[in-house]
Design a protein around this motif. Structure first.
Motif, PDB file in Angstrom:
ATOM      1  N   UNK A 168       0.828  -1.211   0.000  1.00 40.90           N
ATOM      2  CA  UNK A 168       0.000   0.000   0.000  1.00 40.90           C
ATOM      3  C   UNK A 168       0.863   1.262   0.000  1.00 40.90           C
ATOM      4  N   UNK A 169       1.947   1.243   0.765  1.00 38.95           N
ATOM      5  CA  UNK A 169       2.823   2.416   0.805  1.00 38.95           C
ATOM      6  C   UNK A 169       3.529   2.620  -0.530  1.00 38.95           C
ATOM      7  N   UNK A 170       3.921   1.528  -1.183  1.00 35.38           N
ATOM      8  CA  UNK A 170       4.528   1.644  -2.509  1.00 35.38           C
ATOM      9  C   UNK A 170       3.537   2.206  -3.527  1.00 35.38           C
ATOM     10  N   UNK A 171       2.245   2.011  -3.277  1.00 29.77           N
ATOM     11  CA  UNK A 171       1.203   2.542  -4.150  1.00 29.77           C
ATOM     12  C   UNK A 171       0.742   3.940  -3.725  1.00 29.77           C
ATOM     13  N   UNK A 172       1.469   4.534  -2.760  1.00 30.31           N
ATOM     14  CA  UNK A 172       1.183   5.915  -2.375  1.00 30.31           C
ATOM     15  C   UNK A 172       0.238   6.078  -1.212  1.00 30.31           C
ATOM     16  N   UNK A 173      -0.180   4.988  -0.550  1.00 21.99           N
ATOM     17  CA  UNK A 173      -1.064   5.088   0.618  1.00 21.99           C
ATOM     18  C   UNK A 173      -0.203   5.178   1.860  1.00 21.99           C
ATOM     19  N   UNK A 174      -0.050   6.368   2.406  1.00 23.57           N
ATOM     20  CA  UNK A 174       0.890   6.585   3.507  1.00 23.57           C
ATOM     21  C   UNK A 174       0.210   6.750   4.861  1.00 23.57           C
ATOM     22  N   UNK A 175      -1.112   6.696   4.929  1.00 20.84           N
ATOM     23  CA  UNK A 175      -1.821   6.804   6.201  1.00 20.84           C
ATOM     24  C   UNK A 175      -2.481   5.470   6.532  1.00 20.84           C
ATOM     25  N   UNK A 176      -2.857   5.303   7.800  1.00 21.44           N
ATOM     26  CA  UNK A 176      -3.526   4.067   8.199  1.00 21.44           C
ATOM     27  C   UNK A 176      -4.858   3.914   7.470  1.00 21.44           C
ATOM     28  N   UNK A 177      -5.591   5.004   7.340  1.00 19.57           N
ATOM     29  CA  UNK A 177      -6.859   4.947   6.612  1.00 19.57           C
ATOM     30  C   UNK A 177      -6.634   4.548   5.155  1.00 19.57           C
ATOM     31  N   UNK A 178      -5.569   5.100   4.558  1.00 12.04           N
ATOM     32  CA  UNK A 178      -5.272   4.780   3.165  1.00 12.04           C
ATOM     33  C   UNK A 178      -4.890   3.328   2.975  1.00 12.04           C
ATOM     34  N   UNK A 179      -4.099   2.779   3.926  1.00  8.72           N
ATOM     35  CA  UNK A 179      -3.683   1.374   3.828  1.00  8.72           C
ATOM     36  C   UNK A 179      -4.887   0.448   3.976  1.00  8.72           C
ATOM     37  N   UNK A 180      -5.745   0.738   4.979  1.00  4.12           N
ATOM     38  CA  UNK A 180      -6.934  -0.092   5.185  1.00  4.12           C
ATOM     39  C   UNK A 180      -7.868  -0.022   3.977  1.00  4.12           C
ATOM     40  N   UNK A 213      -8.410  -3.888   9.545  1.00  2.00           N
ATOM     41  CA  UNK A 213      -9.047  -2.579   9.661  1.00  2.00           C
ATOM     42  C   UNK A 213      -8.043  -1.576  10.225  1.00  2.00           C
ATOM     43  N   UNK A 214      -8.465  -0.313  10.255  1.00  2.00           N
ATOM     44  CA  UNK A 214      -7.580   0.756  10.740  1.00  2.00           C
ATOM     45  C   UNK A 214      -7.138   0.500  12.175  1.00  2.00           C
ATOM     46  N   UNK A 215      -8.066   0.093  13.029  1.00  2.00           N
ATOM     47  CA  UNK A 215      -7.728  -0.131  14.444  1.00  2.00           C
ATOM     48  C   UNK A 215      -6.685  -1.230  14.605  1.00  2.00           C
ATOM     49  N   UNK A 216      -6.798  -2.290  13.809  1.00  2.00           N
ATOM     50  CA  UNK A 216      -5.827  -3.389  13.876  1.00  2.00           C
ATOM     51  C   UNK A 216      -4.470  -2.941  13.366  1.00  2.00           C
ATOM     52  N   UNK A 217      -4.479  -2.186  12.296  1.00  2.86           N
ATOM     53  CA  UNK A 217      -3.216  -1.654  11.767  1.00  2.86           C
ATOM     54  C   UNK A 217      -2.513  -0.791  12.809  1.00  2.86           C
ATOM     55  N   UNK A 218      -3.261   0.108  13.433  1.00  5.55           N
ATOM     56  CA  UNK A 218      -2.676   1.013  14.425  1.00  5.55           C
ATOM     57  C   UNK A 218      -2.148   0.246  15.622  1.00  5.55           C
ATOM     58  N   UNK A 219      -2.935  -0.668  16.132  1.00  9.18           N
ATOM     59  CA  UNK A 219      -2.549  -1.423  17.335  1.00  9.18           C
ATOM     60  C   UNK A 219      -1.309  -2.278  17.088  1.00  9.18           C
ATOM     61  N   UNK A 220      -1.213  -2.864  15.909  1.00 10.08           N
ATOM     62  CA  UNK A 220      -0.081  -3.749  15.606  1.00 10.08           C
ATOM     63  C   UNK A 220       1.185  -2.963  15.296  1.00 10.08           C
ATOM     64  N   UNK A 221       1.073  -1.948  14.472  1.00  5.38           N
ATOM     65  CA  UNK A 221       2.257  -1.186  14.068  1.00  5.38           C
ATOM     66  C   UNK A 221       2.908  -0.478  15.251  1.00  5.38           C
ATOM     67  N   UNK A 222       2.122  -0.106  16.246  1.00  5.84           N
ATOM     68  CA  UNK A 222       2.683   0.567  17.421  1.00  5.84           C
ATOM     69  C   UNK A 222       3.601  -0.355  18.230  1.00  5.84           C
ATOM     70  N   UNK A 223       3.465  -1.649  18.062  1.00  8.05           N
ATOM     71  CA  UNK A 223       4.229  -2.598  18.872  1.00  8.05           C
ATOM     72  C   UNK A 223       5.596  -2.937  18.282  1.00  8.05           C
ATOM     73  N   UNK A 224       5.823  -2.552  17.052  1.00  5.52           N
ATOM     74  CA  UNK A 224       7.079  -2.929  16.409  1.00  5.52           C
ATOM     75  C   UNK A 224       8.255  -2.141  16.965  1.00  5.52           C
TER      76      UNK A 224
END
Length: 240
Positions: free
Chosen positions: A36-48, A71-82
């Motif tokens: 998604x980021x390679x396709x220009x989606x740089x926000x959590x909403x954009x990735x979801x 979903x956005x909530x799962x993306x946010x919760x997981x990425x924060x743990x890295x």
């Protein structure tokens, strides 16, 4: 070092989540974020949204077992743990496996603040990156903490780069004695901008150029021909 794919590299990232109640495997999760980021989606909403737009076909291709992307909530919760350093190390390894060190001769170092990372009074995330323009690749990057500066972060960054036979290029922020010693000690060279932060060095450089100009003028004035352009051309049979 044999080349590896981005999927293979991301598979080596340690999973920071608890093993209980996992819905999405980690490798497809990271694959979705990267794609998604390679396709220009740089926000959590954009990735979801990117995952939803392409539906089950993309989900199954990436390896999601249920044919549904996070979903956005799962993306946010997981990425924060890295651990950002671990992830950066994995990505640096992936790039290093695909870039021949002989393909580039100079490395540019520069810092930037991530767009959208500022939150009110909290300053944005500042990163220092090493970029190889010849191959168009970021070789490595480190986070610049609020308690330090780009100069100190650059010493850490240079310590993980292949500098032998390379020329490190940077602006006046990096024109420091210890940084220059780090580059030379690793077998590299440097071209750094000199400004008012190094007044003594600036005076020495200007004096050196002035001496060289004066020496050339004296040599031209004392030459029997006055200057190289005034010398008579040799006869045709004497030309080499």
């Amino acid at each position: 070092m044999s080349p590896c794919t981005l999927v293979d590299a991301l598979a080596a990232v340690p999973d920071p989540r608890s093993k209980h109640g996992l819905i999405h495997p980690l490798a497809p999760f990271l694959g979705l974020v990267a794609l998604a980021m390679l396709m220009g989606r740089t926000s959590l909403n954009g990735i979801a949204r990117f995952g939803r737009q392409h539906g089950p076909a993309l989900a199954h291709a990436l390896g999601f077992r249920r044919g549904k992307t996070p979903a956005v909530s799962t993306l946010s919760r997981t990425l924060r743990r890295f651990d950002a350093d671990q992830l950066e190390h994995v990505l640096s390894y992936w790039i290093a496996s695909r870039v021949d060190p002989a393909a580039f001769t100079h490395i540019s170092i520069d810092g930037k603040t991530l767009r959208g990372s500022r939150n009110g009074a909290i300053p944005g995330q500042h990163l220092l990156a090493a970029y190889a323009p010849t191959v168009g690749a970021v070789l490595a990057q480190v986070k610049v903490d609020a308690s330090t500066n780009e100069h100190k972060a650059a010493l850490t960054l240079l310590g993980i780069l292949p500098l032998r036979g390379k020329v490190v290029v940077g602006d006046a922020m990096f024109c420091q004695r210890d940084l220059a010693e780090e580059v030379v000690g690793a077998g590299g060279d440097y071209v750094l901008t000199v400004k008012d932060n190094q007044p003594g060095l600036g005076i020495d450089i200007r004096a050196g150029f002035a001496f060289e100009t004066a020496a050339r003028s004296i040599a031209a004035a004392t030459s029997p021909w006055g200057s190289a352009s005034a010398r008579p051309e040799p006869h045709r049979h004497d030309r080499r």
